[in-house]
Design an enzyme around this catalytic site. Sequence first.
Site, PDB file in Angstrom:
ATOM      1  CB  SER A 232     -68.127 -30.946  29.004  1.00 40.81           C
ATOM      2  OG  SER A 232     -68.155 -32.216  29.660  1.00 40.81           O
ATOM      3  CE  LYS A 236     -67.663 -30.342  35.434  1.00 39.58           C
ATOM      4  NZ  LYS A 236     -68.865 -31.115  35.091  1.00 39.58           N
ATOM      5  CD1 TRP A 323     -69.782 -38.097  33.401  1.00 37.00           C
ATOM      6  CD2 TRP A 323     -70.331 -39.693  34.671  1.00 37.00           C
ATOM      7  NE1 TRP A 323     -68.868 -38.171  34.493  1.00 37.00           N
ATOM      8  CE2 TRP A 323     -68.999 -39.129  35.359  1.00 37.00           C
ATOM      9  CE3 TRP A 323     -70.817 -40.634  35.618  1.00 37.00           C
ATOM     10  CZ2 TRP A 323     -68.377 -39.684  35.986  1.00 37.00           C
ATOM     11  CZ3 TRP A 323     -69.940 -41.048  36.700  1.00 37.00           C
ATOM     12  CH2 TRP A 323     -68.626 -40.559  37.221  1.00 37.00           C
ATOM     13  CG  HIS A 374     -70.812 -35.497  27.431  1.00 36.03           C
ATOM     14  ND1 HIS A 374     -71.333 -34.372  28.192  1.00 36.03           N
ATOM     15  CD2 HIS A 374     -69.306 -35.187  27.530  1.00 36.03           C
ATOM     16  CE1 HIS A 374     -70.254 -33.728  29.036  1.00 36.03           C
ATOM     17  NE2 HIS A 374     -69.188 -34.026  28.477  1.00 36.03           N
TER      18      HIS A 374
HETATM   19  C1  GTR Z   1     -65.870 -36.012  32.495  1.00 33.66           C
HETATM   20  C2  GTR Z   1     -66.154 -35.349  33.879  1.00 33.66           C
HETATM   21  C3  GTR Z   1     -67.446 -34.396  33.529  1.00 33.66           C
HETATM   22  C4  GTR Z   1     -67.442 -33.470  32.610  1.00 33.66           C
HETATM   23  C5  GTR Z   1     -66.609 -34.155  31.473  1.00 33.66           C
HETATM   24  C6  GTR Z   1     -65.935 -33.249  30.232  1.00 33.66           C
HETATM   25  O1  GTR Z   1     -65.086 -36.860  32.787  1.00 33.66           O
HETATM   26  O2  GTR Z   1     -66.643 -36.399  34.747  1.00 33.66           O
HETATM   27  O3  GTR Z   1     -67.564 -33.738  34.915  1.00 33.66           O
HETATM   28  O4  GTR Z   1     -66.794 -32.339  32.766  1.00 33.66           O
HETATM   29  O5  GTR Z   1     -65.530 -34.992  31.738  1.00 33.66           O
HETATM   30  O6  GTR Z   1     -65.420 -32.183  30.567  1.00 33.66           O
HETATM   31  O7  GTR Z   1     -65.882 -33.616  28.993  1.00 33.66           O
END
Ligand code: GTR
Length: 393
Positions: A232, A236, A323, A374
């Site tokens: 996540s 990045k 998402w 996720h």
């Molecule tokens: C979310 C964000 C994403 C992703 C995620 C995470 O809220 O919108 O870009 O990075 O967090 O890190 O779990």
Amino acid sequence: MNKIATLIMAGILMGMAPSVWAQEVNYDEARIPEYVLPDPMLMQSGKAVKSVKQWEKRRRPELMKLFETEMFGKMPGRPDYMHYELLSEDPAALNGKATRKEIAVYFDSARTLSMTLLMYVPNGADGPVPAFLGANFKGNAGTLGENARRWPFEYIVSKGYAVVTFAREDVDPDHHDGFKNGIHGLMDAGKERQADSWGTISAWSWGLSRALDYLETDDDIDGRRVAVIGHSRLGKTALWAGATDERFALVISNDSGCGGAALSRRRIGETLQAINRNFPHWFCDNYNKYSNNEEALFVDQQGLIALIAPRPVYVASATEDTWADPEGEFLSALYASPVYELYGKKGLAVSSMPKPEQPSLDGDVGYHIRTGKHDITLYDWQQYIKFADKYFK
Ligand code: GTR
């Protein structure tokens, strides 16, 4: 519940500020605006890259600078007074299968700021072992507690790999504090912030490089076989660390989404406007220029993956992680592939999105989509280890 209320609920469940969810989020492929994707191999002069030499001497530095100044912000180098201390060592961890170590990495001589590396090294190896290095969300204790599912130490060690982690917030807090605390507070003291000053993702990436500095000094680890991994926002981070630090031999992005592997121009799921609004500390100020203005982006996220070439890279998605835009993550991996091919490597081995649980491991760009949410699961780790085995075994 009406649609907006559902979105707000979904946002709250994901732990997000409800404000963003009041904007309508598009999840419909049919409603993706038409877009033209810039070619990462086209130089700003308009000339096409035809050789590795042109890529390395001209286009790659040009592209690196754009990501640095327009998106993540410029990182400083390694601080002069950085030093390490072994805090603990248990040679009989994981039922005797591993040695567990904790190392403090102090960023300054006064020891005002440090990160603690937690590492598990397989016992009985013939020599230095390859390693997976990634930051974590819930602190080192969390990798054994509430986040243990995401860190299958025993499995990784059984495959002959060490695993090394640290809490991202040791390096920089994950909230907008005006860049007063963490590594920003230490290294930027007295400096005025610029539009291209480093954001928090750059700070965490910098932390990954500092962890690698330590690993290069550790006799248990082969510093030339370190894979950088992240889930996540930390996915990045892993991509940016892999792009900026060529010592990372392999790079893994797990569900990294917007600002990670996903193409921004698709504007499906999380958009630049949403990410810049909700996480104003992650990127440099210049990145705000592209909120709701994706067509102005110098390239797209396939360019970030291309910066990792010719080193192997792996992108993974999850079916329910809309998402993060799984299709956009896949397309970045696909469109980065020509740069791998320029090096005589094999890019992504498939040209259309594979079915769930049908990983594409043959190329030097790996990809899979897993059924589910996720998250980073044992299934994900199993694919990363198979992929790493091709290079590290
Ligand atoms: C979310 C964000 C994403 C992703 C995620 C995470 O809220 O919108 O870009 O990075 O967090 O890190 O779990």
